[in-house]
Motif scaffolding. Structure first.
Motif, PDB file in Angstrom:
ATOM      1  N   UNK A  68      -1.999   3.804  -9.189  1.00 20.48           N
ATOM      2  CA  UNK A  68      -3.136   3.393  -8.149  1.00 20.48           C
ATOM      3  C   UNK A  68      -3.197   2.065  -8.057  1.00 20.48           C
ATOM      4  N   UNK A  69      -2.968   1.269  -9.223  1.00 24.45           N
ATOM      5  CA  UNK A  69      -2.978  -0.261  -9.376  1.00 24.45           C
ATOM      6  C   UNK A  69      -1.480  -0.564  -8.824  1.00 24.45           C
ATOM      7  N   UNK A  70      -0.439  -0.010  -9.543  1.00 23.94           N
ATOM      8  CA  UNK A  70       0.938  -0.384  -9.236  1.00 23.94           C
ATOM      9  C   UNK A  70       1.280  -0.597  -7.628  1.00 23.94           C
ATOM     10  N   UNK A  71       1.040   0.423  -7.020  1.00 26.92           N
ATOM     11  CA  UNK A  71       1.513   0.717  -5.662  1.00 26.92           C
ATOM     12  C   UNK A  71       1.041  -0.487  -4.520  1.00 26.92           C
ATOM     13  N   UNK A  72      -0.286  -0.297  -4.570  1.00 32.14           N
ATOM     14  CA  UNK A  72      -0.661  -1.408  -3.616  1.00 32.14           C
ATOM     15  C   UNK A  72      -0.511  -2.934  -3.866  1.00 32.14           C
ATOM     16  N   UNK A  73      -0.536  -3.284  -5.225  1.00 31.32           N
ATOM     17  CA  UNK A  73      -0.104  -4.663  -5.679  1.00 31.32           C
ATOM     18  C   UNK A  73       1.238  -5.052  -5.459  1.00 31.32           C
ATOM     19  N   UNK A  74       2.070  -3.932  -5.918  1.00 24.85           N
ATOM     20  CA  UNK A  74       3.762  -4.146  -5.695  1.00 24.85           C
ATOM     21  C   UNK A  74       3.981  -4.391  -4.089  1.00 24.85           C
ATOM     22  N   UNK A  75       3.485  -3.551  -3.195  1.00 15.46           N
ATOM     23  CA  UNK A  75       3.748  -3.861  -1.856  1.00 15.46           C
ATOM     24  C   UNK A  75       3.372  -5.004  -1.188  1.00 15.46           C
ATOM     25  N   UNK A  76       1.777  -5.310  -1.613  1.00 14.91           N
ATOM     26  CA  UNK A  76       1.364  -6.716  -0.923  1.00 14.91           C
ATOM     27  C   UNK A  76       1.949  -7.578  -1.385  1.00 14.91           C
ATOM     28  N   UNK A  77       2.264  -7.867  -2.718  1.00 16.08           N
ATOM     29  CA  UNK A  77       2.990  -9.151  -3.275  1.00 16.08           C
ATOM     30  C   UNK A  77       4.327  -9.489  -2.798  1.00 16.08           C
ATOM     31  N   UNK A  78       5.066  -8.429  -2.457  1.00 13.69           N
ATOM     32  CA  UNK A  78       6.560  -8.332  -1.976  1.00 13.69           C
ATOM     33  C   UNK A  78       6.266  -8.961  -0.388  1.00 13.69           C
ATOM     34  N   UNK A  79       5.377  -8.453   0.243  1.00 15.69           N
ATOM     35  CA  UNK A  79       5.157  -8.726   1.655  1.00 15.69           C
ATOM     36  C   UNK A  79       4.534 -10.253   1.739  1.00 15.69           C
ATOM     37  N   UNK A 125      -4.000  -7.710   3.401  1.00 19.43           N
ATOM     38  CA  UNK A 125      -4.438  -6.332   3.938  1.00 19.43           C
ATOM     39  C   UNK A 125      -3.893  -5.143   3.232  1.00 19.43           C
ATOM     40  N   UNK A 126      -2.564  -5.224   3.050  1.00 13.42           N
ATOM     41  CA  UNK A 126      -2.031  -4.123   2.471  1.00 13.42           C
ATOM     42  C   UNK A 126      -2.664  -3.966   0.869  1.00 13.42           C
ATOM     43  N   UNK A 127      -3.062  -4.991   0.177  1.00 14.37           N
ATOM     44  CA  UNK A 127      -3.174  -4.643  -0.921  1.00 14.37           C
ATOM     45  C   UNK A 127      -4.727  -4.056  -1.022  1.00 14.37           C
ATOM     46  N   UNK A 128      -5.842  -4.620  -0.044  1.00 16.10           N
ATOM     47  CA  UNK A 128      -7.029  -4.201  -0.135  1.00 16.10           C
ATOM     48  C   UNK A 128      -7.310  -2.910   0.528  1.00 16.10           C
ATOM     49  N   UNK A 129      -6.693  -2.760   1.881  1.00 15.06           N
ATOM     50  CA  UNK A 129      -6.813  -1.183   2.310  1.00 15.06           C
ATOM     51  C   UNK A 129      -5.925  -0.212   1.572  1.00 15.06           C
ATOM     52  N   UNK A 130      -4.849  -0.645   1.069  1.00 14.44           N
ATOM     53  CA  UNK A 130      -3.990   0.053   0.523  1.00 14.44           C
ATOM     54  C   UNK A 130      -4.728   0.861  -0.966  1.00 14.44           C
ATOM     55  N   UNK A 131      -5.398  -0.181  -1.797  1.00 15.41           N
ATOM     56  CA  UNK A 131      -5.906   0.222  -2.957  1.00 15.41           C
ATOM     57  C   UNK A 131      -7.136   1.043  -2.479  1.00 15.41           C
ATOM     58  N   UNK A 132      -8.012   0.767  -1.787  1.00 18.33           N
ATOM     59  CA  UNK A 132      -9.176   1.820  -1.489  1.00 18.33           C
ATOM     60  C   UNK A 132      -8.880   3.033  -0.867  1.00 18.33           C
ATOM     61  N   UNK A 149      -5.964   4.604  -0.923  1.00 17.03           N
ATOM     62  CA  UNK A 149      -5.086   5.519  -1.893  1.00 17.03           C
ATOM     63  C   UNK A 149      -6.236   6.150  -3.078  1.00 17.03           C
ATOM     64  N   UNK A 150      -7.190   5.045  -3.413  1.00 11.74           N
ATOM     65  CA  UNK A 150      -8.197   5.544  -4.326  1.00 11.74           C
ATOM     66  C   UNK A 150      -8.970   6.699  -3.706  1.00 11.74           C
ATOM     67  N   UNK A 151      -9.396   6.692  -2.479  1.00 12.95           N
ATOM     68  CA  UNK A 151     -10.188   7.716  -1.801  1.00 12.95           C
ATOM     69  C   UNK A 151      -9.431   8.952  -1.840  1.00 12.95           C
ATOM     70  N   UNK A 152      -8.290   8.943  -1.736  1.00 16.10           N
ATOM     71  CA  UNK A 152      -7.367  10.321  -1.675  1.00 16.10           C
ATOM     72  C   UNK A 152      -6.673  10.900  -2.713  1.00 16.10           C
ATOM     73  N   UNK A 153      -6.631   9.691  -3.806  1.00 17.72           N
ATOM     74  CA  UNK A 153      -6.152  10.247  -5.266  1.00 17.72           C
ATOM     75  C   UNK A 153      -6.991  11.132  -5.954  1.00 17.72           C
TER      76      UNK A 153
END
Length: 468
Positions: free
Chosen positions: A389-400, A423-430, A432-436
């Motif tokens: 939940x932490x790794x995925x949005x951070x990894x994607x946003x940083x590479x972008x 946008x990917x980090x913020x929206x992705x984290x929240x 994913x957290x809502x659906x996890x």
């Protein structure tokens, strides 16, 4: 109304007693206070005039408006939060992206003006609802990732613009600055960037005398013969005069690129208020919203006349920690010095003459340090990157952000780099957290830590299936 401009004399006004501190509402004698103000100016100088040069803005105006911003901040916080507001390095990447797409200085300052407005509104919200809204919207995993991608997005600027101007000077300046940061102590280590610039001036002058002109790209697209250090503009500059003012202009594409930096500014202000509170022994959490709003107002005023945005400076925290003098009177003195420097065009000409190779050596370290501040946020908050939940949005946003990945919507509108990564980090984290599932929202390690050892409890339950 108490504006925090009255100070009690600390002791005899000379030297604090062993173990004692000079509190924000106290001061030493005025000569010593003015001397401390000068020391604060030196501490902020390196970053505060390098930043506008990297952004293509007037360094004289930047220094002048940093003094104005500091006064605004001290008045708004009523002298409770000692701080110097200097030019924010977080916007260097934003300026580079805007200029690469054809934007002017007015476009840059217009985009950053909007960030100042948003920062001001965030400060008002924090005053109304408390700091918990920041932690809820931007937990450490999000804040750290955004700060990291902002810093590392700058890497191509160094690699393609500054370093090729004079690679050997850049290498020497990088080595000297690195040694200064690591080997010097106390106050001197805090101004290592400034010392690196002075060294760069000296080595550039020496190489010009020994080897003559260099053949390289120098502010254009084709290699030309030029001096490493060209001081011709210094001789013609006036000693006294106003800096160059200009009005901002507003373009949506530039604003969207700049907006993510508001996260970095919030993190900087929050960290500054917390650090000062710990050093002075005062709980300053109730001043966080005011500090953020004051920074927003100061940045709006600066960019409205063509200057860069401002933020609280950690360099000056170092000066306070070293001297144990937290008097806001010293910051008023520093603001006065900054206003005087801003009225000296000859100073601006000296700053504008910084050789490209020198900036190359400085920015290799400086940009990397900005990015790694994001990692420091993770470490301080004990963020577990084994949790997807932490790794995925951070990894994607940083590479972008680092790779400047683009997402095109229409012929005239696209998102890329810093804006898209944030946008990917913020929206992705929240999202994913809502659906996890519930177990992913815990702080327990959920991925293999990479170790080959296991404890007796693991041995006891060997063969059992881990819960999912």
């Amino acid at each position: 109304m108490d504006l925090g401009v009255r100070w009690k004399l600390h002791g005899d006004g000379r030297t604090p007693a062993p173990g004692a501190v000079v509190r924000p509402d106290e001061r030493l004698s005025w000569p010593r206070t003015i001397g401390l103000g000068a020391q604060h100016v030196v501490a902020m100088f390196g970053a505060s005039f390098v930043a506008p040069v990297l952004m293509g803005l007037d360094p004289n105006l930047a220094i002048m408006m940093s003094g104005v911003a500091t006064v605004i901040f001290l008045l708004a916080t009523r002298g409770r939060v000692p701080s110097y507001l200097g030019c924010s390095l977080s916007f260097v990447g934003v300026a580079a992206v805007i200029r690469a797409s054809g934007g002017s200085s007015a476009t840059v300052t217009g985009a950053v003006f909007v960030v100042g407005v948003v920062l001001f509104l965030v400060g008002l919200a924090v005053q109304r609802f408390g700091a918990r809204i920041i932690h809820a919207a931007m937990p450490p995993i999000v804040t750290g990732a955004v700060v990291m991608l902002i810093g590392f997005n700058l890497a191509p600027v160094t690699a393609s613009t500054y370093w090729p101007t004079d690679q050997w000077t850049a290498l020497l300046v990088m080595l000297f600055t690195g040694l200064a940061v690591v080997c010097l102590r106390g106050f001197w280590s805090r101004i290592a960037i400034f010392l690196g610039l002075i060294f760069g001036y000296g080595i550039s002058w020496l190489l010009d005398r020994v080897f003559g002109r260099i053949h390289s790209v120098n502010g254009g697209t084709e290699a030309v013969d030029h001096w490493r250090l060209d001081l011709s503009g210094v001789g013609t500059a006036d000693w006294v005069g106003l800096p160059s003012f200009h009005a901002p202009s507003f373009e949506w594409s530039a604003i969207l690129v700049a907006l993510p930096v508001v996260i970095a500014l919030i993190a900087e202000n929050a960290g500054h208020v917390k650090a000062v509170g710990e050093m002075t022994g005062d709980n300053l959490d109730d001043n966080l919203g005011t500090a953020i709003s004051a920074d927003g107002v100061a940045s709006m005023l600066s960019t409205a006349v063509g200057g860069p945005p401002n933020t609280t400076y950690s360099e000056n925290i170092g000066v306070m920690a070293a001297t144990r003098v937290y008097s806001t009177a010293a910051y008023w003195a520093a603001a006065g010095f900054a206003l005087l420097f801003g009225l000296c065009p000859k100073f601006g000409a000296i700053v504008a003459a910084i050789p490209g190779g020198v900036l190359g050596g400085i920015t290799v370290i400086l940009y990397g340090m900005i990015g790694l501040l994001g990692a420091q946020i993770w470490i301080n908050a004990k963020v577990d990157l084994r949790n997807p939940l932490n790794l995925v949005p951070a990894a994607a946003g940083i590479i972008i952000g680092v790779g400047n990945v683009s997402l095109k919507f229409t012929d005239n509108f696209s998102l890329s780099g810093i804006a898209l990564g944030t946008i990917v980090v913020i929206t992705g984290y929240h999202a994913l957290r809502a659906m996890a599932p519930a177990h992913l929202k815990s702080q327990e390690p959920l991925l293999d830590s990479g170790t080959s050892t296991y404890d007796k409890d693991d041995e006891k339950h060997e063969g059992e299936t881990a819960p999912r």
